[in-house]
Design a protein around this motif. Structure first.
Motif, PDB file in Angstrom:
ATOM      1  N   THR A 194       0.836  -1.195   0.000  1.00  0.00           N
ATOM      2  CA  THR A 194       0.000   0.000   0.000  1.00  0.00           C
ATOM      3  C   THR A 194       0.874   1.250   0.000  1.00  0.00           C
ATOM      4  N   PRO A 195       0.607   2.147  -0.925  1.00  0.00           N
ATOM      5  CA  PRO A 195       1.411   3.370  -0.984  1.00  0.00           C
ATOM      6  C   PRO A 195       1.045   4.355   0.134  1.00  0.00           C
ATOM      7  N   ILE A 196      -0.109   4.114   0.780  1.00  0.00           N
ATOM      8  CA  ILE A 196      -0.600   5.034   1.811  1.00  0.00           C
ATOM      9  C   ILE A 196      -1.005   4.217   3.033  1.00  0.00           C
ATOM     10  N   GLY A 197      -0.635   4.705   4.208  1.00  0.00           N
ATOM     11  CA  GLY A 197      -1.039   4.043   5.449  1.00  0.00           C
ATOM     12  C   GLY A 197      -2.364   4.595   5.956  1.00  0.00           C
ATOM     13  N   GLY A 198      -3.058   3.781   6.752  1.00  0.00           N
ATOM     14  CA  GLY A 198      -4.338   4.204   7.313  1.00  0.00           C
ATOM     15  C   GLY A 198      -5.223   3.004   7.559  1.00  0.00           C
ATOM     16  N   GLU A 199      -6.531   3.242   7.497  1.00  0.00           N
ATOM     17  CA  GLU A 199      -7.467   2.134   7.723  1.00  0.00           C
ATOM     18  C   GLU A 199      -8.183   1.789   6.424  1.00  0.00           C
ATOM     19  N   VAL A 200      -8.211   0.512   6.092  1.00  0.00           N
ATOM     20  CA  VAL A 200      -8.889   0.077   4.872  1.00  0.00           C
ATOM     21  C   VAL A 200     -10.393   0.204   5.082  1.00  0.00           C
ATOM     22  N   VAL A 201     -11.041   0.986   4.209  1.00  0.00           N
ATOM     23  CA  VAL A 201     -12.476   1.224   4.396  1.00  0.00           C
ATOM     24  C   VAL A 201     -13.334   0.573   3.312  1.00  0.00           C
ATOM     25  N   GLU A 202     -12.704   0.163   2.218  1.00  0.00           N
ATOM     26  CA  GLU A 202     -13.469  -0.461   1.146  1.00  0.00           C
ATOM     27  C   GLU A 202     -12.505  -1.239   0.255  1.00  0.00           C
ATOM     28  N   VAL A 203     -12.976  -2.379  -0.301  1.00  0.00           N
ATOM     29  CA  VAL A 203     -12.176  -3.090  -1.304  1.00  0.00           C
ATOM     30  C   VAL A 203     -13.034  -3.291  -2.552  1.00  0.00           C
ATOM     31  N   ASN A 204     -12.367  -3.441  -3.697  1.00  0.00           N
ATOM     32  CA  ASN A 204     -13.077  -3.583  -4.970  1.00  0.00           C
ATOM     33  C   ASN A 204     -13.462  -5.043  -5.184  1.00  0.00           C
ATOM     34  N   GLY A 205     -14.663  -5.393  -4.761  1.00  0.00           N
ATOM     35  CA  GLY A 205     -15.143  -6.774  -4.849  1.00  0.00           C
ATOM     36  C   GLY A 205     -15.301  -7.276  -6.270  1.00  0.00           C
ATOM     37  N   THR A 206     -15.430  -6.360  -7.214  1.00  0.00           N
ATOM     38  CA  THR A 206     -15.567  -6.751  -8.625  1.00  0.00           C
ATOM     39  C   THR A 206     -14.378  -7.590  -9.091  1.00  0.00           C
ATOM     40  N   LEU A 207     -13.209  -7.326  -8.497  1.00  0.00           N
ATOM     41  CA  LEU A 207     -11.987  -7.989  -8.972  1.00  0.00           C
ATOM     42  C   LEU A 207     -11.978  -9.482  -8.662  1.00  0.00           C
ATOM     43  N   GLU A 208     -12.808  -9.893  -7.715  1.00  0.00           N
ATOM     44  CA  GLU A 208     -12.869 -11.318  -7.398  1.00  0.00           C
ATOM     45  C   GLU A 208     -13.364 -12.104  -8.614  1.00  0.00           C
ATOM     46  N   ASP A 209     -14.387 -11.566  -9.279  1.00  0.00           N
ATOM     47  CA  ASP A 209     -14.944 -12.245 -10.451  1.00  0.00           C
ATOM     48  C   ASP A 209     -14.246 -11.836 -11.742  1.00  0.00           C
ATOM     49  N   ASP A 210     -13.668 -10.662 -11.765  1.00  0.00           N
ATOM     50  CA  ASP A 210     -13.091 -10.138 -13.006  1.00  0.00           C
ATOM     51  C   ASP A 210     -11.731  -9.488 -12.739  1.00  0.00           C
ATOM     52  N   PRO A 211     -10.733 -10.308 -12.358  1.00  0.00           N
ATOM     53  CA  PRO A 211      -9.410  -9.725 -12.070  1.00  0.00           C
ATOM     54  C   PRO A 211      -8.780  -9.064 -13.287  1.00  0.00           C
ATOM     55  N   GLY A 212      -9.204  -9.476 -14.495  1.00  0.00           N
ATOM     56  CA  GLY A 212      -8.665  -8.890 -15.717  1.00  0.00           C
ATOM     57  C   GLY A 212      -8.997  -7.413 -15.874  1.00  0.00           C
ATOM     58  N   LEU A 213      -9.942  -6.939 -15.057  1.00  0.00           N
ATOM     59  CA  LEU A 213     -10.273  -5.510 -15.067  1.00  0.00           C
ATOM     60  C   LEU A 213      -9.046  -4.666 -14.709  1.00  0.00           C
ATOM     61  N   VAL A 214      -8.154  -5.231 -13.901  1.00  0.00           N
ATOM     62  CA  VAL A 214      -6.921  -4.509 -13.547  1.00  0.00           C
ATOM     63  C   VAL A 214      -6.072  -4.284 -14.795  1.00  0.00           C
ATOM     64  N   ASN A 215      -6.051  -5.272 -15.706  1.00  0.00           N
ATOM     65  CA  ASN A 215      -5.322  -5.101 -16.965  1.00  0.00           C
ATOM     66  C   ASN A 215      -5.988  -4.070 -17.860  1.00  0.00           C
ATOM     67  N   ARG A 216      -7.303  -4.132 -17.904  1.00  0.00           N
ATOM     68  CA  ARG A 216      -8.020  -3.296 -18.865  1.00  0.00           C
ATOM     69  C   ARG A 216      -8.127  -1.842 -18.403  1.00  0.00           C
ATOM     70  N   GLU A 217      -8.351  -1.667 -17.096  1.00  0.00           N
ATOM     71  CA  GLU A 217      -8.548  -0.305 -16.569  1.00  0.00           C
ATOM     72  C   GLU A 217      -7.777  -0.118 -15.261  1.00  0.00           C
ATOM     73  N   PRO A 218      -6.449  -0.114 -15.333  1.00  0.00           N
ATOM     74  CA  PRO A 218      -5.684  -0.066 -14.068  1.00  0.00           C
ATOM     75  C   PRO A 218      -5.962   1.191 -13.236  1.00  0.00           C
ATOM     76  N   PHE A 219      -6.290   2.305 -13.904  1.00  0.00           N
ATOM     77  CA  PHE A 219      -6.489   3.563 -13.167  1.00  0.00           C
ATOM     78  C   PHE A 219      -7.968   3.847 -12.891  1.00  0.00           C
ATOM     79  N   ALA A 220      -8.856   2.976 -13.364  1.00  0.00           N
ATOM     80  CA  ALA A 220     -10.292   3.261 -13.196  1.00  0.00           C
ATOM     81  C   ALA A 220     -10.966   2.063 -12.512  1.00  0.00           C
TER      82      ALA A 220
END
Lengths: 130, 369
Positions: free
Chosen positions: A70-96
């Motif tokens: 993690t580039p920033i310290g603090g408390e995790v408040v949300e995770v992107n659950g979409t990536l569980e089913d569609d990890p390829g989204l990181v390839n397609r839209e790394p910044f979005a």
């Protein structure tokens, strides 16, 4: 390779978009391209307290397992659950759509010193490629 | 970036670089692990065709009337019984029954043979064979001077046909022919390691760039893709084919690897025959099985496999399989945990993920998608 402006970057190729005390975190275009097809993402738990630079998860491509920091310290408040089913989204839209988790930032200013702006990260990437 | 200077280059190295190939060290060579995407390259082979540079693998040529008898004594499968233009999978064994290398033997005619060995084992095998080659057998290594271009996938025969003076469709699976490809003498074999129909073109390196471009440019419209080692590993794993160093090693025997079909105990004598026979008869050995898991992280080499809370083995190969739609792998497990359907767990980063022992292969040609 031009990098999106306004984000903070780590030398581990993660980005953070800090807005209203919350940082959205993901990996950069350079990172996703280096990894290749991403097939599995393991994210931190909501509520976890994480320090800047801590190993908080795993990104797996077809051939390799890579740690996620993690580039920033603090408390995790949300995770992107979409990536569980569609990890390829990181390839397609790394910044979005491929963002990974959000951190409620404890104290941003001292953490900034360890991060790069878009121009500095662009230069860092250019140097890594040689 | 990591220096590639220590690695040898195949004659197609510049082609790989120009195509955006990501070069990695493999078996002493700098080889493309992928071009655009391992998954896309995988799909190209399963649905259309893919082009592979396999020139890192060593091509050994043997000539003489004594070749078959000699090779029969060093390997588990039958050599003498091969007919001209036949190809056959085989394994060089050690005294304990472990594998020096797995190979494909091609009988070109009555007295001429070609043996293709793995790149990583080539230095070892060159020394091993050179020390043992009998009088009257000529041994020439073309590792380096020759290229091997593999065209794999359902469109392979039609894509190769315009460039060969023999109709590739007339070749039977696991046979070969000496012919001309784009006017250059070549051995064309209907072999491969992807689980698809396909051909390997063994040709003088001087013609390799021309033939590579011809097949790639000629096939672009039909969706042919250059494919790297990543796709090749995924394709062979789906097809249940062993990869030396993973399912088969100096320690893991052909019997353990599920390659008993290739071990001919009826042969008079071969290196490692007795220990293999004892192992097969006792039937208590740890063995290679298929493992499948759904939902969790990909299976990777070295992960611990447990059954009923006890360690029973470890993963030897693993990958997320697009064809199966699950994580697949092989594991070397105790006999007690080897039956298909056995529930197991795989330990990944200190967490146990449920998985199941399944029959190999994961994919057979013609499997509806």
């Amino acid at each position: 390779m031009a990098q999106p402006q306004g984000l903070l970057y780590s030398k581990e190729h993660e980005w953070a978009n800090v807005d209203g005390g919350v940082a959205t975190v993901g990996i950069t275009e350079y990172a996703q391209n280096s990894l290749g097809d991403i097939v599995f993402v393991e994210l931190p738990k909501v509520g976890a307290k994480v320090e800047q630079g801590a190993n908080v998860g795993v990104v797996e491509s077809v051939k390799a397992v890579s740690d996620l920091f993690t580039p920033i310290g603090g408390e995790v408040v949300e995770v992107n659950g979409t990536l569980e089913d569609d990890p390829g989204l990181v390839n397609r839209e790394p910044f979005a759509g491929g963002w990974m988790f959000k951190v409620k930032v404890a104290d941003l200013e001292p953490q900034r010193a360890n991060l790069l702006n878009a121009a500095a990260y662009e230069q860092f990437v250019a140097e890594s490629e040689h | 970036m990591v220096s590639e200077s220590a690695e040898r280059h195949t004659v197609l190295f510049d082609e790989h670089r120009a195509l955006g190939g990501r070069m990695v060290p493999f078996g002493g060579f700098a080889m493309p692990v992928q071009y655009e995407s391992i998954l896309k390259e995988h799909d190209a082979v399963r649905e259309r065709a893919g082009l592979f540079d396999l020139s890192h693998m060593a091509q050994y040529f043997f000539t003489g009337t004594g070749v078959a008898a000699w090779l029969d004594g060093l390997t588990v499968n039958n050599v003498e019984t091969m007919k001209p233009l036949q190809a056959r999978y085989n394994i060089f064994t050690n005294e304990r029954g472990g594998a020096h290398d797995d190979i494909i033997v091609y009988r070109l005619d009555q007295t001429r043979w070609m043996v293709v060995v793995n790149a990583g084992n080539a230095p070892k095998m060159l020394e091993y064979l050179t020390a043992r080659v009998p009088a009257g057998v000529e041994f020439v290594s073309k590792h380096g001077p020759n290229a091997n271009i593999a065209l794999q996938g359902p469109l392979s025969a039609s894509l190769l046909a315009p460039h060969a003076d023999v109709d590739p469709a007339t070749l039977k699976y696991y046979t070969c022919v000496e012919c001309k490809v784009d006017g250059t003498p070549a051995v064309v074999a209907r072999t491969g390691y992807t689980g698809e129909d396909g051909f390997e073109i063994f040709v003088d390196g001087a013609a390799a760039v021309r033939i590579w471009r011809l097949l790639l440019d000629g096939g672009r419209a039909q969706g042919v893709a250059p494919c790297g080692l990543g796709a090749r590993d995924l394709l062979r794993l789906e097809a249940g084919m062993p990869l030396y160093g993973h399912e088969l090693t100096e320690e893991i025997t052909p019997v353990q690897a599920g390659l008993g079909w290739a071990v001919k105990f009826g042969k008079q004598a071969f290196v490692g025959k007795e220990p293999l026979q004892r192992q097969a008869q006792a039937d208590q050995f740890a063995r290679v099985v298929g493992i499948k898991s759904v939902g969790g992280p990909p299976l990777r080499e070295g992960y611990l496999v447990q059954h009923d809370g006890l360690p029973v083995g470890e993963i030897r190969s693993g990958a997320p399989s697009p064809t199966v739609g699950a994580n697949i792998g092989t594991a070397l497990v105790a006999k007690s945990a080897s039956a298909p359907g056995t529930p197991v767990s795989v330990e990944i980063r200190s967490r146990a993920y449920p998985a199941e022992v399944v029959a190999l292969p994961f994919y057979k040609r013609g499997t509806p998608k």
